[in-house]
Design a protein around this motif. Structure first.
Motif, PDB file in Angstrom:
ATOM      1  N   LEU A   1       0.819  -1.222   0.000  1.00 25.92           N
ATOM      2  CA  LEU A   1       0.000   0.000   0.000  1.00 25.92           C
ATOM      3  C   LEU A   1       0.847   1.263   0.000  1.00 25.92           C
ATOM      4  O   LEU A   1       0.420   2.300  -0.521  1.00 25.92           O
ATOM      5  CB  LEU A   1      -0.942   0.001   1.206  1.00 25.92           C
ATOM      6  CG  LEU A   1      -2.029  -1.065   1.167  1.00 25.92           C
ATOM      7  CD1 LEU A   1      -2.683  -1.205   2.531  1.00 25.92           C
ATOM      8  CD2 LEU A   1      -3.058  -0.723   0.116  1.00 25.92           C
ATOM      9  N   ILE A   2       1.995   1.205   0.622  1.00 26.10           N
ATOM     10  CA  ILE A   2       2.940   2.321   0.636  1.00 26.10           C
ATOM     11  C   ILE A   2       4.326   1.742   0.384  1.00 26.10           C
ATOM     12  O   ILE A   2       4.522   0.525   0.465  1.00 26.10           O
ATOM     13  CB  ILE A   2       2.913   3.120   1.966  1.00 26.10           C
ATOM     14  CG1 ILE A   2       3.354   2.241   3.149  1.00 26.10           C
ATOM     15  CG2 ILE A   2       1.553   3.746   2.219  1.00 26.10           C
ATOM     16  CD1 ILE A   2       3.545   3.005   4.461  1.00 26.10           C
ATOM     17  N   SER A   3       5.279   2.619   0.095  1.00 25.73           N
ATOM     18  CA  SER A   3       6.652   2.146  -0.053  1.00 25.73           C
ATOM     19  C   SER A   3       7.602   3.198   0.495  1.00 25.73           C
ATOM     20  O   SER A   3       7.346   4.401   0.388  1.00 25.73           O
ATOM     21  CB  SER A   3       6.979   1.829  -1.510  1.00 25.73           C
ATOM     22  OG  SER A   3       6.830   2.968  -2.307  1.00 25.73           O
ATOM     23  N   SER A   4       8.657   2.712   1.088  1.00 26.11           N
ATOM     24  CA  SER A   4       9.682   3.618   1.597  1.00 26.11           C
ATOM     25  C   SER A   4      10.646   3.919   0.458  1.00 26.11           C
ATOM     26  O   SER A   4      10.725   3.182  -0.528  1.00 26.11           O
ATOM     27  CB  SER A   4      10.412   2.993   2.788  1.00 26.11           C
ATOM     28  OG  SER A   4      11.035   1.788   2.419  1.00 26.11           O
ATOM     29  N   THR A   5      11.344   5.006   0.596  1.00 24.22           N
ATOM     30  CA  THR A   5      12.301   5.399  -0.434  1.00 24.22           C
ATOM     31  C   THR A   5      13.703   4.909  -0.100  1.00 24.22           C
ATOM     32  O   THR A   5      14.605   5.038  -0.911  1.00 24.22           O
ATOM     33  CB  THR A   5      12.323   6.932  -0.594  1.00 24.22           C
ATOM     34  OG1 THR A   5      12.624   7.525   0.672  1.00 24.22           O
ATOM     35  CG2 THR A   5      10.986   7.445  -1.104  1.00 24.22           C
ATOM     36  N   GLY A   6      13.873   4.376   1.087  1.00 21.01           N
ATOM     37  CA  GLY A   6      15.187   3.892   1.512  1.00 21.01           C
ATOM     38  C   GLY A   6      15.281   3.939   3.018  1.00 21.01           C
ATOM     39  O   GLY A   6      14.270   3.985   3.725  1.00 21.01           O
ATOM     40  N   ARG A   7      16.519   3.945   3.476  1.00 17.48           N
ATOM     41  CA  ARG A   7      16.768   3.993   4.924  1.00 17.48           C
ATOM     42  C   ARG A   7      17.851   5.013   5.239  1.00 17.48           C
ATOM     43  O   ARG A   7      18.754   5.227   4.450  1.00 17.48           O
ATOM     44  CB  ARG A   7      17.203   2.627   5.444  1.00 17.48           C
ATOM     45  CG  ARG A   7      16.123   1.586   5.408  1.00 17.48           C
ATOM     46  CD  ARG A   7      16.654   0.264   5.954  1.00 17.48           C
ATOM     47  NE  ARG A   7      15.659  -0.780   5.853  1.00 17.48           N
ATOM     48  CZ  ARG A   7      14.804  -1.102   6.820  1.00 17.48           C
ATOM     49  NH1 ARG A   7      14.843  -0.473   7.961  1.00 17.48           N
ATOM     50  NH2 ARG A   7      13.921  -2.053   6.641  1.00 17.48           N
ATOM     51  N   ARG A   8      17.712   5.584   6.399  1.00 12.62           N
ATOM     52  CA  ARG A   8      18.775   6.410   6.975  1.00 12.62           C
ATOM     53  C   ARG A   8      19.106   5.717   8.281  1.00 12.62           C
ATOM     54  O   ARG A   8      18.314   5.758   9.219  1.00 12.62           O
ATOM     55  CB  ARG A   8      18.317   7.838   7.205  1.00 12.62           C
ATOM     56  CG  ARG A   8      19.452   8.702   7.753  1.00 12.62           C
ATOM     57  CD  ARG A   8      19.138  10.179   7.799  1.00 12.62           C
ATOM     58  NE  ARG A   8      18.908  10.693   6.445  1.00 12.62           N
ATOM     59  CZ  ARG A   8      17.952  11.558   6.142  1.00 12.62           C
ATOM     60  NH1 ARG A   8      17.148  12.005   7.067  1.00 12.62           N
ATOM     61  NH2 ARG A   8      17.806  11.980   4.911  1.00 12.62           N
ATOM     62  N   GLY A   9      20.224   5.026   8.287  1.00 15.58           N
ATOM     63  CA  GLY A   9      20.544   4.180   9.426  1.00 15.58           C
ATOM     64  C   GLY A   9      19.556   3.028   9.430  1.00 15.58           C
ATOM     65  O   GLY A   9      19.384   2.358   8.426  1.00 15.58           O
TER      66      GLY A   9
ATOM     67  N   MET B   1      -7.359   0.653  -5.392  1.00 12.91           N
ATOM     68  CA  MET B   1      -7.660   2.062  -5.643  1.00 12.91           C
ATOM     69  C   MET B   1      -6.429   2.862  -6.042  1.00 12.91           C
ATOM     70  O   MET B   1      -6.506   4.077  -6.199  1.00 12.91           O
ATOM     71  CB  MET B   1      -8.303   2.688  -4.405  1.00 12.91           C
ATOM     72  CG  MET B   1      -9.646   2.121  -4.074  1.00 12.91           C
ATOM     73  SD  MET B   1     -10.313   2.950  -2.618  1.00 12.91           S
ATOM     74  CE  MET B   1     -11.770   1.987  -2.321  1.00 12.91           C
ATOM     75  N   PHE B   2      -5.301   2.172  -6.187  1.00 12.78           N
ATOM     76  CA  PHE B   2      -4.067   2.852  -6.585  1.00 12.78           C
ATOM     77  C   PHE B   2      -3.526   2.214  -7.862  1.00 12.78           C
ATOM     78  O   PHE B   2      -3.459   0.995  -7.981  1.00 12.78           O
ATOM     79  CB  PHE B   2      -3.012   2.767  -5.481  1.00 12.78           C
ATOM     80  CG  PHE B   2      -3.374   3.525  -4.244  1.00 12.78           C
ATOM     81  CD1 PHE B   2      -3.239   4.904  -4.186  1.00 12.78           C
ATOM     82  CD2 PHE B   2      -3.860   2.861  -3.127  1.00 12.78           C
ATOM     83  CE1 PHE B   2      -3.584   5.609  -3.041  1.00 12.78           C
ATOM     84  CE2 PHE B   2      -4.209   3.563  -1.974  1.00 12.78           C
ATOM     85  CZ  PHE B   2      -4.072   4.934  -1.935  1.00 12.78           C
ATOM     86  N   ALA B   3      -3.143   3.057  -8.805  1.00 10.72           N
ATOM     87  CA  ALA B   3      -2.520   2.587 -10.041  1.00 10.72           C
ATOM     88  C   ALA B   3      -1.100   2.109  -9.717  1.00 10.72           C
ATOM     89  O   ALA B   3      -0.563   2.428  -8.643  1.00 10.72           O
ATOM     90  CB  ALA B   3      -2.492   3.729 -11.055  1.00 10.72           C
ATOM     91  N   PRO B   4      -0.486   1.365 -10.638  1.00  9.03           N
ATOM     92  CA  PRO B   4       0.884   0.898 -10.395  1.00  9.03           C
ATOM     93  C   PRO B   4       1.874   2.030 -10.084  1.00  9.03           C
ATOM     94  O   PRO B   4       2.846   1.817  -9.355  1.00  9.03           O
ATOM     95  CB  PRO B   4       1.257   0.185 -11.698  1.00  9.03           C
ATOM     96  CG  PRO B   4      -0.055  -0.279 -12.251  1.00  9.03           C
ATOM     97  CD  PRO B   4      -1.039   0.797 -11.871  1.00  9.03           C
ATOM     98  N   ASP B   5       1.611   3.227 -10.609  1.00  9.54           N
ATOM     99  CA  ASP B   5       2.515   4.349 -10.322  1.00  9.54           C
ATOM    100  C   ASP B   5       2.223   5.005  -8.971  1.00  9.54           C
ATOM    101  O   ASP B   5       2.853   5.985  -8.600  1.00  9.54           O
ATOM    102  CB  ASP B   5       2.443   5.397 -11.438  1.00  9.54           C
ATOM    103  CG  ASP B   5       1.094   6.100 -11.533  1.00  9.54           C
ATOM    104  OD1 ASP B   5       0.169   5.786 -10.746  1.00  9.54           O
ATOM    105  OD2 ASP B   5       0.960   6.974 -12.408  1.00  9.54           O
ATOM    106  N   GLY B   6       1.239   4.455  -8.239  1.00 14.63           N
ATOM    107  CA  GLY B   6       0.932   4.975  -6.905  1.00 14.63           C
ATOM    108  C   GLY B   6      -0.139   6.044  -6.873  1.00 14.63           C
ATOM    109  O   GLY B   6      -0.584   6.444  -5.802  1.00 14.63           O
ATOM    110  N   GLN B   7      -0.564   6.509  -8.032  1.00 11.61           N
ATOM    111  CA  GLN B   7      -1.597   7.546  -8.079  1.00 11.61           C
ATOM    112  C   GLN B   7      -2.965   6.934  -7.803  1.00 11.61           C
ATOM    113  O   GLN B   7      -3.226   5.795  -8.181  1.00 11.61           O
ATOM    114  CB  GLN B   7      -1.593   8.230  -9.452  1.00 11.61           C
ATOM    115  CG  GLN B   7      -0.342   9.036  -9.719  1.00 11.61           C
ATOM    116  CD  GLN B   7      -0.135  10.124  -8.682  1.00 11.61           C
ATOM    117  OE1 GLN B   7      -1.026  10.922  -8.403  1.00 11.61           O
ATOM    118  NE2 GLN B   7       1.045  10.138  -8.076  1.00 11.61           N
ATOM    119  N   PRO B   8      -3.845   7.688  -7.146  1.00 16.25           N
ATOM    120  CA  PRO B   8      -5.194   7.172  -6.892  1.00 16.25           C
ATOM    121  C   PRO B   8      -5.903   6.835  -8.208  1.00 16.25           C
ATOM    122  O   PRO B   8      -5.803   7.561  -9.189  1.00 16.25           O
ATOM    123  CB  PRO B   8      -5.901   8.330  -6.186  1.00 16.25           C
ATOM    124  CG  PRO B   8      -4.800   9.147  -5.607  1.00 16.25           C
ATOM    125  CD  PRO B   8      -3.647   9.006  -6.564  1.00 16.25           C
TER     126      PRO B   8
END
Length: 142
Positions: free
Chosen positions: A28-36, A68-75
């Protein structure tokens, strides 16, 4: 705007970090990476979490919300799905209104016992036949 770490997203969205991790696991969501050790998120995740919260409040499952979300993450919200959920809520509101009125009657009923009250007996009969909706249980024909 700079990326937000999981604690900031959790605080701003009002959901525990464990829920954010679960939503990420479900796609449903995705992180962009990690800091530590902390996951980082684009600030747009807050709007996405608001849409998820709205969907959950309306009674959509997480799987339905994912659609309810397209593959690009847009509603990409299916209007027919919204209309069907609104119809389902209308039915549920009517059922709850009948249940509320029955309970109010039973609370004020002058019968010596609830079991002697015809209105309460009808409510019991409906519950026994599955005609009274309870959370998590479907009503026949509903």
């Amino acid at each position: 705007m700079a990326e937000l770490d999981i604690a900031e997203v959790s605080h701003r969205a009002g959901v525990p970090a464990s829920t954010l991790r679960y939503y990420e696991e479900k796609g449903l969501i995705s992180s962009t990476g990690r800091r530590g050790l902390r996951r980082q998120y684009d600030p747009g995740v807050l709007e996405r979490l608001a849409l998820i919260a709205l969907g959950r409040t309306a009674g959509f499952s997480l799987d339905e919300i994912a659609l309810m979300f397209a593959p690009d993450g847009q509603p990409r919200i299916d209007r027919q799905m919204l209309a069907a959920k609104a119809d389902e809520l209308d039915r549920r509101i009517r059922e709850l209104g009948v249940l509320r009125d029955s309970l109010r009657h039973a609370a004020a009923c002058p019968a010596p016992s609830h079991m002697e009250c015809p209105t309460f007996r009808r409510l019991l009969d409906a519950a026994a036949s599955g005609g009274v909706a309870v959370p998590g249980r479907r009503v026949p024909g509903g």
